[in-house]
Design a protein around this motif. Sequence first.
Motif, PDB file in Angstrom:
ATOM      1  N   PHE A  11       2.702  -0.172 -10.108  1.00  0.00           N
ATOM      2  CA  PHE A  11       1.524   0.287  -9.274  1.00  0.00           C
ATOM      3  C   PHE A  11       0.138  -0.563  -9.517  1.00  0.00           C
ATOM      4  CE2 PHE A  11       4.342   4.008  -9.288  1.00  0.00           C
ATOM      5  CZ  PHE A  11       4.692   4.269  -8.088  1.00  0.00           C
ATOM      6  N   LYS A  12       0.159  -1.263 -10.524  1.00  0.00           N
ATOM      7  CA  LYS A  12      -1.290  -1.876 -10.747  1.00  0.00           C
ATOM      8  C   LYS A  12      -1.707  -2.848  -9.784  1.00  0.00           C
ATOM      9  CE  LYS A  12       0.120  -5.105 -14.561  1.00  0.00           C
ATOM     10  NZ  LYS A  12      -0.068  -5.722 -15.786  1.00  0.00           N
ATOM     11  N   GLU A  13      -0.555  -3.491  -9.294  1.00  0.00           N
ATOM     12  CA  GLU A  13      -0.823  -4.546  -8.477  1.00  0.00           C
ATOM     13  C   GLU A  13      -0.662  -3.969  -6.899  1.00  0.00           C
ATOM     14  OE1 GLU A  13       2.468  -7.131  -9.439  1.00  0.00           O
ATOM     15  OE2 GLU A  13       1.263  -8.129 -11.138  1.00  0.00           O
ATOM     16  N   LYS A  14      -0.900  -2.828  -6.432  1.00  0.00           N
ATOM     17  CA  LYS A  14      -0.885  -2.439  -5.368  1.00  0.00           C
ATOM     18  C   LYS A  14      -2.136  -1.565  -5.257  1.00  0.00           C
ATOM     19  CE  LYS A  14       4.146  -1.870  -5.400  1.00  0.00           C
ATOM     20  NZ  LYS A  14       4.486  -2.908  -4.658  1.00  0.00           N
ATOM     21  N   ARG A  15      -2.348  -1.206  -3.773  1.00  0.00           N
ATOM     22  CA  ARG A  15      -3.523  -0.174  -3.293  1.00  0.00           C
ATOM     23  C   ARG A  15      -2.810   0.987  -3.206  1.00  0.00           C
ATOM     24  NH1 ARG A  15      -6.679  -3.472   1.619  1.00  0.00           N
ATOM     25  NH2 ARG A  15      -4.549  -3.569   2.196  1.00  0.00           N
ATOM     26  N   VAL A  16      -3.079   2.024  -3.879  1.00  0.00           N
ATOM     27  CA  VAL A  16      -2.642   3.376  -3.994  1.00  0.00           C
ATOM     28  C   VAL A  16      -3.602   4.549  -3.614  1.00  0.00           C
ATOM     29  CG1 VAL A  16      -1.493   4.927  -5.647  1.00  0.00           C
ATOM     30  CG2 VAL A  16      -1.276   2.588  -5.778  1.00  0.00           C
ATOM     31  N   GLY A  17      -3.097   5.466  -2.898  1.00  0.00           N
ATOM     32  CA  GLY A  17      -3.849   6.443  -2.350  1.00  0.00           C
ATOM     33  C   GLY A  17      -3.239   7.837  -2.950  1.00  0.00           C
ATOM     34  N   LEU A  18      -3.877   8.672  -3.509  1.00  0.00           N
ATOM     35  CA  LEU A  18      -3.395  10.044  -3.879  1.00  0.00           C
ATOM     36  C   LEU A  18      -4.019  10.999  -3.239  1.00  0.00           C
ATOM     37  CD1 LEU A  18      -1.482  11.608  -5.928  1.00  0.00           C
ATOM     38  CD2 LEU A  18      -3.223  11.140  -7.663  1.00  0.00           C
ATOM     39  N   LEU A  19      -3.607  11.979  -2.514  1.00  0.00           N
ATOM     40  CA  LEU A  19      -3.865  13.244  -1.916  1.00  0.00           C
ATOM     41  C   LEU A  19      -3.162  14.181  -2.689  1.00  0.00           C
ATOM     42  CD1 LEU A  19      -5.591  14.272   0.624  1.00  0.00           C
ATOM     43  CD2 LEU A  19      -3.623  14.271   1.928  1.00  0.00           C
ATOM     44  N   LEU A  20      -4.042  14.859  -3.530  1.00  0.00           N
ATOM     45  CA  LEU A  20      -3.490  16.185  -4.368  1.00  0.00           C
ATOM     46  C   LEU A  20      -3.890  17.342  -3.450  1.00  0.00           C
ATOM     47  CD1 LEU A  20      -4.651  14.878  -7.841  1.00  0.00           C
ATOM     48  CD2 LEU A  20      -2.439  15.018  -6.812  1.00  0.00           C
ATOM     49  N   VAL A  21      -2.822  17.958  -3.142  1.00  0.00           N
ATOM     50  CA  VAL A  21      -2.969  19.194  -2.101  1.00  0.00           C
ATOM     51  C   VAL A  21      -2.415  20.515  -2.828  1.00  0.00           C
ATOM     52  CG1 VAL A  21      -2.123  20.180   0.003  1.00  0.00           C
ATOM     53  CG2 VAL A  21      -2.124  17.761  -0.073  1.00  0.00           C
ATOM     54  N   ALA A  22      -3.598  21.103  -3.404  1.00  0.00           N
ATOM     55  CA  ALA A  22      -3.709  22.401  -3.926  1.00  0.00           C
ATOM     56  C   ALA A  22      -2.705  22.165  -5.417  1.00  0.00           C
ATOM     57  CB  ALA A  22      -3.021  23.645  -3.217  1.00  0.00           C
ATOM     58  N   SER A  23      -3.065  20.976  -6.166  1.00  0.00           N
ATOM     59  CA  SER A  23      -1.955  20.729  -7.090  1.00  0.00           C
ATOM     60  C   SER A  23      -2.590  21.360  -8.364  1.00  0.00           C
ATOM     61  CB  SER A  23      -2.124  19.187  -7.333  1.00  0.00           C
ATOM     62  OG  SER A  23      -1.197  18.968  -8.328  1.00  0.00           O
ATOM     63  N   ASN A  32       0.822  -1.276   0.027  1.00  0.00           N
ATOM     64  CA  ASN A  32      -0.130  -0.126  -0.101  1.00  0.00           C
ATOM     65  C   ASN A  32       0.931   1.093   0.193  1.00  0.00           C
ATOM     66  OD1 ASN A  32      -1.987  -2.045   0.477  1.00  0.00           O
ATOM     67  ND2 ASN A  32      -1.712  -1.696   2.770  1.00  0.00           N
ATOM     68  N   ILE A  33       0.732   2.267  -0.754  1.00  0.00           N
ATOM     69  CA  ILE A  33       1.281   3.277  -0.995  1.00  0.00           C
ATOM     70  C   ILE A  33       0.356   4.489  -1.051  1.00  0.00           C
ATOM     71  CG2 ILE A  33       3.012   4.695  -2.491  1.00  0.00           C
ATOM     72  CD1 ILE A  33       4.321   2.035  -3.478  1.00  0.00           C
ATOM     73  N   ILE A  34       0.657   5.510  -0.296  1.00  0.00           N
ATOM     74  CA  ILE A  34      -0.234   6.822  -0.316  1.00  0.00           C
ATOM     75  C   ILE A  34       0.664   7.822  -0.413  1.00  0.00           C
ATOM     76  CG2 ILE A  34      -1.831   8.324   0.939  1.00  0.00           C
ATOM     77  CD1 ILE A  34      -2.640   5.662   2.734  1.00  0.00           C
ATOM     78  N   PHE A  35       0.317   8.688  -1.594  1.00  0.00           N
ATOM     79  CA  PHE A  35       1.106   9.829  -2.036  1.00  0.00           C
ATOM     80  C   PHE A  35       0.398  11.168  -1.268  1.00  0.00           C
ATOM     81  CE2 PHE A  35       2.389   7.103  -5.446  1.00  0.00           C
ATOM     82  CZ  PHE A  35       3.585   7.140  -5.343  1.00  0.00           C
ATOM     83  N   VAL A  36       1.231  11.980  -0.631  1.00  0.00           N
ATOM     84  CA  VAL A  36       0.700  13.305  -0.153  1.00  0.00           C
ATOM     85  C   VAL A  36       1.451  14.303  -1.202  1.00  0.00           C
ATOM     86  CG1 VAL A  36       0.441  14.960   1.538  1.00  0.00           C
ATOM     87  CG2 VAL A  36       0.092  12.473   2.065  1.00  0.00           C
ATOM     88  N   ALA A  37       0.857  14.916  -2.083  1.00  0.00           N
ATOM     89  CA  ALA A  37       1.487  15.567  -3.062  1.00  0.00           C
ATOM     90  C   ALA A  37       0.962  17.127  -3.150  1.00  0.00           C
ATOM     91  CB  ALA A  37       1.400  14.770  -4.490  1.00  0.00           C
ATOM     92  N   HIS A  38       2.134  17.774  -2.735  1.00  0.00           N
ATOM     93  CA  HIS A  38       1.670  19.354  -2.742  1.00  0.00           C
ATOM     94  C   HIS A  38       2.076  19.982  -4.109  1.00  0.00           C
ATOM     95  CE1 HIS A  38       2.520  23.581  -1.228  1.00  0.00           C
ATOM     96  NE2 HIS A  38       1.173  23.222  -1.305  1.00  0.00           N
ATOM     97  N   SER A  39       0.973  20.707  -4.551  1.00  0.00           N
ATOM     98  CA  SER A  39       1.216  21.609  -5.769  1.00  0.00           C
ATOM     99  C   SER A  39       1.778  20.843  -6.895  1.00  0.00           C
ATOM    100  CB  SER A  39       1.974  22.746  -5.273  1.00  0.00           C
ATOM    101  OG  SER A  39       2.099  23.892  -6.314  1.00  0.00           O
ATOM    102  N   LEU A  40       3.101  21.430  -7.692  1.00  0.00           N
ATOM    103  CA  LEU A  40       3.567  20.657  -8.605  1.00  0.00           C
ATOM    104  C   LEU A  40       4.069  19.214  -8.354  1.00  0.00           C
ATOM    105  CD1 LEU A  40       5.177  20.579 -11.246  1.00  0.00           C
ATOM    106  CD2 LEU A  40       7.315  21.400 -10.146  1.00  0.00           C
ATOM    107  N   GLY A  41       4.147  18.703  -7.058  1.00  0.00           N
ATOM    108  CA  GLY A  41       4.352  17.412  -6.520  1.00  0.00           C
ATOM    109  C   GLY A  41       3.290  16.554  -7.280  1.00  0.00           C
ATOM    110  N   GLY A  42       2.001  17.127  -7.147  1.00  0.00           N
ATOM    111  CA  GLY A  42       0.983  16.155  -7.437  1.00  0.00           C
ATOM    112  C   GLY A  42       0.991  16.090  -9.043  1.00  0.00           C
TER     113      GLY A  42
END
Length: 755
Positions: A159-171, A135-145
């Motif tokens: 990543f297709k065989e994983k559980r992925v979370g994507l938190l886009l922070v003001a991206s 499991n991988i969760i990205f917290v990605a700010h601005s350009l990071g998103g």
Amino acid sequence: MIDRFNLIIAAILATLFTSTAALACDMSKLPTPEQKNIWYCHSSSDTTIVFVHGLFSNSREAWLREGAAPTDPPKAFWPQIAVDDKRLGGAAIFLGGFYSKLDTKDFGVREASNELFSGLSTPIDGNAPVLDQKNIIFVAHSLGGVVVRDLLVRHTEAFKEKRVGLLLVASPTGGSAYARLAEYMPTVSGGALIDQLQPNSTYLRGLDLDFRDLLNNRKIPSLTGKELVEHFAFDPNSPATASWYKRLANYFVDDKIVPRQSASRYFPNEALIPDSDHSSIAKPEGQNSDAHLQLVNLYEQVQSATAPECAAPPYFKVQLDLAVAQASNKVQDGQAAALANYLPVISVERLDQDGRKLIGTTNVAVMRDPQSGLHEYAPSPPFPCSGEIFQARFRAAPISGGSFLTENAADATSLCFKRSRSKSNERTAALRCVEGQTCSVAPNAGMAEACNERAGLNFSTGFITPAHAEPHPASAEQETSGRQWMVPSLDTIQKVPAELRAGYTEFGIKTLPLKGVEHATHFTYGVRVNGIPLHFDGWPPFSNETLFSGADGLKLAFAVENLGFSGGQDGHENIEVELRIFDKQTLLRTEVLKRDDYVSYRHADPRELTLSQGEEAVWTGLYRPAASQDRFEIILATAGQAPKIMQDRKDIQNRVAYEDHPVIGVIRPGRADNPQLGLSFGLKLKSGQVRSVFSKEQATDICRFVLDQAQTKKLPRWLGKSAYIYEFDTERITDTADRGVYRGTCQKLLAQNAR
């Protein structure tokens, strides 16, 4: 003046696109601005939260909330808030980053994405890569998103065989008008990152289409996400708001650096974070801050998402080149010599990530391929995803006709490999093994890569570590130094070519739905024959965990070869089966079933038994004869009463040896055509088995031996007159009559042969 103006606008853009990196698990060791793609806090969790900064930022400033005064200590650091929040389950924290200085020149989003991917796929400080996590969760700010979305689009396979979370922070999904400020910065003008962040740039439009395609076609099936929107371009409550350069920025752009329509495109119900600006939205004050609560919610969504099932490539096989350290490839007495080509047979047991039996999997018997000399088999699901490990262990298993009695079980051999990312679709995983030790990856390994310490094995000694070596405390019985029968399982027996297979009895136990086990997940079982436990394929009792639904009846099938059967007191053997039913780790119910009417070489009549809570079970047994079944018995004596036959057995027991095997008496109960008890000639084999049926030639020679021993008084003289040969047909599955044919006394038959 120009230089000062450049610095002012750079400060604005740094506020616009922030980010950073780190090293420890507490704020006393925050990362330096230069550090990136490092572990902030590594843990044993199967989830990693990856913080990715933005433009002109780093892994420190992006997430750090400073004190009110320059001399005050920092108030908070978002990665540390995540470390301290128990709701995140002890997830590991990684600080991802990329080159983001003032003048990026031709370093664009793709190059930033490649740098981040390299950081995620590289072992750091002895720890496995982030991409090894389930499991991988990205917290990605601005350009990071933007960088993370590019990463997911171009490296979907990882990543297709994983559980992925994507938190886009003001991206800035659609770009940001603030990028236009670069026009006033001669030293930055023309930088690829700035150009690509222009509103509706060619790059952003293409990435938008690609990312929508990834979402719509579920190319990463377990991807879930959330988008956070800033409230203001700059926090009106911040003392810096009154500064002249922020007023200058407001002159050029709207009231948000990343407007709502740019920051919310992909996931439902975007969240506006009250009183946040483009910088402070990534710097929550504590565990109850709105931005952090959104991370907690996303973590819970990721954990509850269905984990993707990873399939093995078509026609995939594990290949084991096994060096035999023990006498596992020798044919036992009574076995067909041709079986040596298939030895040793091994029984493979799948293990979970903690080194315990993987519930829901069945042990697999694997025979040696006579041509290649390898042990090859196709493992059943579940199969590891790319970067994950496959763990198992195996023992040399007795083959058909090779059961033996022992007081010491052989050591298991450890098997572990990691599924390569770069060779994930190879159709083999090749390992070299030494029996009783640990397998290593072979030179031409296919998809197999070496495991590391996280696999739960102790590779310095070659054995499973003590924490993992013990069977499940609630479901497996410890191996003891007492006597144990090592026997082939039904699966192992049935894999032997029919023409080489020894006879055996296939037992079946069936029940109606059972009470009190509605939530059962699986059951285990142990079998004892005449008080001695059976180790099927070398595994101790209660090792094989079988999936079981409490709404259905229980079904169990197992096989018993001819073991040390000598007829007990009245010609019968005792068999005991203990069933243990579980809800995961919890033992729900135990049942012990017994029958004392089993006779070797014969069918076992169906028998109804009552369980502890009143339900009924039916226990059947069908004798499956060998293709060339020996069918002659030498009956030494008969009697209508057990005491008489017991005395006769005592008179001959272990007094002489035939072909180096002690001679014993085997009590046989009456047949349909002869109700009297019989005392049959038996041999105690070195394996512990008792043999009491022979070929016609062997039976004739044994007759001669018995008469000679009676003549010399080494055996009772009455055997010279009483001993006779009895032949019974090789029984069919449908034949329950146990019919046989009297062929005459030994004395008479030998006299006829002498003519």
